[in-house]
Design an enzyme around this catalytic site. Structure first.
Site, short mmCIF file in Angstrom:
data_model
loop_
_atom_site.label_atom_id
_atom_site.label_comp_id
_atom_site.label_asym_id
_atom_site.label_seq_id
_atom_site.Cartn_x
_atom_site.Cartn_y
_atom_site.Cartn_z
N ARG A 44 42.60 76.06 45.87
CA ARG A 44 41.70 76.94 45.53
C ARG A 44 40.86 77.65 46.88
O ARG A 44 40.61 79.17 46.87
CB ARG A 44 40.49 76.12 44.69
CG ARG A 44 39.80 77.29 44.04
CD ARG A 44 38.81 76.68 42.86
NE ARG A 44 38.59 77.91 41.81
CZ ARG A 44 37.16 78.18 41.48
NH1 ARG A 44 36.34 77.35 42.12
NH2 ARG A 44 36.89 79.08 40.92
N HIS A 48 41.03 81.45 47.32
CA HIS A 48 39.67 82.35 47.42
C HIS A 48 39.45 83.06 48.53
O HIS A 48 38.88 84.03 48.85
CB HIS A 48 38.41 81.45 47.08
CG HIS A 48 38.29 81.43 45.76
ND1 HIS A 48 37.09 81.22 45.01
CD2 HIS A 48 39.15 81.64 44.66
CE1 HIS A 48 37.34 81.08 43.60
NE2 HIS A 48 38.46 81.21 43.52
N TRP A 187 43.61 71.82 32.95
CA TRP A 187 44.48 72.61 32.09
C TRP A 187 45.62 71.41 31.64
O TRP A 187 46.42 72.07 30.60
CB TRP A 187 45.00 73.66 32.91
CG TRP A 187 44.06 74.79 33.22
CD1 TRP A 187 43.86 75.74 32.54
CD2 TRP A 187 43.19 74.71 34.16
NE1 TRP A 187 42.77 76.63 33.00
CE2 TRP A 187 42.40 76.11 34.30
CE3 TRP A 187 42.90 73.92 35.49
CZ2 TRP A 187 41.34 76.39 35.17
CZ3 TRP A 187 41.69 74.34 36.48
CH2 TRP A 187 41.23 75.56 36.27
FE1 DDH Z 1 41.40 79.38 39.36
N1 DDH Z 1 39.76 78.85 38.66
N2 DDH Z 1 41.33 81.22 38.58
N3 DDH Z 1 43.26 79.99 40.27
N4 DDH Z 1 41.93 77.69 40.20
C1 DDH Z 1 39.22 77.30 38.88
C2 DDH Z 1 39.84 76.42 39.60
C3 DDH Z 1 41.11 76.37 39.99
C4 DDH Z 1 40.19 81.43 37.80
C5 DDH Z 1 39.04 80.73 37.65
C6 DDH Z 1 39.03 79.40 38.03
C7 DDH Z 1 43.63 81.46 40.07
C8 DDH Z 1 43.11 82.43 39.06
C9 DDH Z 1 41.99 82.14 38.47
C10 DDH Z 1 42.93 77.38 40.94
C11 DDH Z 1 43.90 78.38 41.55
C12 DDH Z 1 44.10 79.72 41.25
C13 DDH Z 1 37.96 77.39 38.06
C14 DDH Z 1 37.31 76.11 38.00
C15 DDH Z 1 37.79 78.52 37.43
C16 DDH Z 1 36.68 78.87 36.94
C17 DDH Z 1 36.36 75.89 39.38
C18 DDH Z 1 35.52 74.58 39.18
O1 DDH Z 1 34.72 74.43 38.40
O2 DDH Z 1 35.98 73.72 40.10
C19 DDH Z 1 40.28 82.77 37.04
C20 DDH Z 1 39.03 83.49 36.27
C21 DDH Z 1 41.52 83.16 37.61
C22 DDH Z 1 42.12 84.41 37.17
O3 DDH Z 1 41.44 85.44 36.65
C23 DDH Z 1 43.54 84.50 37.31
C24 DDH Z 1 44.83 81.46 41.09
C25 DDH Z 1 45.41 83.01 41.34
C26 DDH Z 1 45.04 80.42 41.66
C27 DDH Z 1 45.87 80.02 42.78
O4 DDH Z 1 45.86 79.41 43.57
C28 DDH Z 1 47.13 81.10 43.00
C29 DDH Z 1 42.78 75.93 41.45
C30 DDH Z 1 43.94 75.04 42.04
C31 DDH Z 1 41.88 75.43 40.87
C32 DDH Z 1 41.56 73.68 40.57
C33 DDH Z 1 40.32 73.65 41.66
C34 DDH Z 1 39.65 72.20 41.71
O5 DDH Z 1 38.79 71.87 42.36
O6 DDH Z 1 40.42 71.16 40.90
#
Ligand code: DDH
Length: 291
Positions: A44, A48, A187
């Protein structure tokens, strides 16, 4: 200068592999975090750092590591990513010649590969920038929205519908945290292993709105232990996205192939690599590869 000296002039593939191996061994060692791994939060962080890119202005992207600074570190979307930055700080201390921007992306590549995902070719070349390069808030997706919002955000980075769906498969990993995003839960049933489960669960489970006092999210009807965000559900509700969800649900190989290709592009957004270095991308060797 010695290999870890700050002035290492021309770090080689072996030098970056040593950094990779250090991240991998810390991932292995620090297994009492969350579901047993810092891997998801490292992915993540890399996402970001990269996903702030705007192709019109050329601003944002993985060059700069500006999330080290306020205000970007305090953007709502980045809540909790301090855990990933802190995890990598001792690695930076041991290998001070690597830039934060290259390190954060190598952390993402390492986490994906060590969580049994596909190989994601890597090349260094990012430089760190100062607070003036922080991007404005609002460039990362808002989970409460739908398909139009996803397109606005990801088209701005230069991605198409198929790529939006492939990138979203990263939600096979990790979880939502009440004290970070406000949402809650994982998920999939194996949040520390990358698989195409995000897509199969999205299609095969029955999903209801979760009844609670938190933000609107879905829960699976049968076990009530899994979640989907409104933006995740948009991928099956929208007819431009859905065929790709179906394809990735059918074939983990197709998912891995497309995920690797699109994550590679994501992680290189906004980086002024020297021309011709595309052929200098490296395969960093995963610890599970015995060859
Ligand atoms: Fe995500 N994401 N993401 N995400 N994401 C969250 C957690 C993780 C969105 C929202 C959230 C991608 C796209 C999207 C990962 C990877 C990727 C969380 C929760 C939210 C909310 C955060 C928390 O509470 O800790 C949304 C909206 C989108 C979208 O619109 C497409 C993408 C493209 C990626 C990527 O890596 C390519 C990952 C891994 C996590 C888990 C993090 C954790 O601490 O566990």
């Amino acid at each position: 200068k010695n290999k870890t000296g700050a002035a290492l002039a021309n770090p080689t593939k072996a030098d970056y592999q040593a950094v990779y191996d250090e991240i991998a061994s810390r991932l292995e060692e620090k297994d009492d975090y969350d579901d047993g791994s810092f891997g998801p939060v490292l992915v993540r962080l890399a996402w970001h750092a990269s996903g702030t890119y705007d192709k019109e202005t050329g601003t944002g992207g993985s060059n700069g590591a500006t999330m080290r600074f306020h205000p970007e570190s305090s953007h709502g979307a980045n809540a909790g990513l301090i855990a990933a930055r802190d995890f990598l700080d001792p690695v930076k201390a041991k290998f001070p010649w690597i830039t934060y921007s290259d390190l954060w992306i190598l952390g993402g590549v390492c986490a994906i590969q060590e969580m049994q995902g596909p190989i994601v070719p890597y090349r260094p070349g990012r430089s760190d920038r100062d607070v003036a390069a922080c991007t404005p808030d609002g460039r990362l997706p808002d989970a409460t929205q739908g398909g139009d919002h996803l397109r606005n955000i990801f088209y701005r980075m230069g991605f198409n519908d198929q790529e939006i769906v492939a990138l979203s498969g990263a939600h096979a990993l990790g979880r939502c945290h009440r004290d970070r995003s406000g949402f809650e839960g994982p998920w999939t049933f194996s949040p520390t292993v990358l698989t195409n489960d995000f897509y199969t669960l999205l299609l095969e489970q029955k999903w209801d709105w979760k009844k609670w006092d938190g933000p609107k999210q879905y829960e699976d009807k049968s076990t009530k232990s899994l979640m989907m965000l409104p933006t995740d559900m948009a991928l099956v509700q929208d007819k431009g996205f859905r065929p790709h969800v179906e394809r990735y649900a059918k074939s983990n190989d197709e998912f891995f192939k497309d995920f690797s290709a699109v994550v590679l592009r994501l992680f290189e957004l906004g980086v002024p690599f020297a021309a011709g270095t595309e052929s200098q991308r490296w395969t960093m060797k995963p610890t599970w590869d015995e060859s």
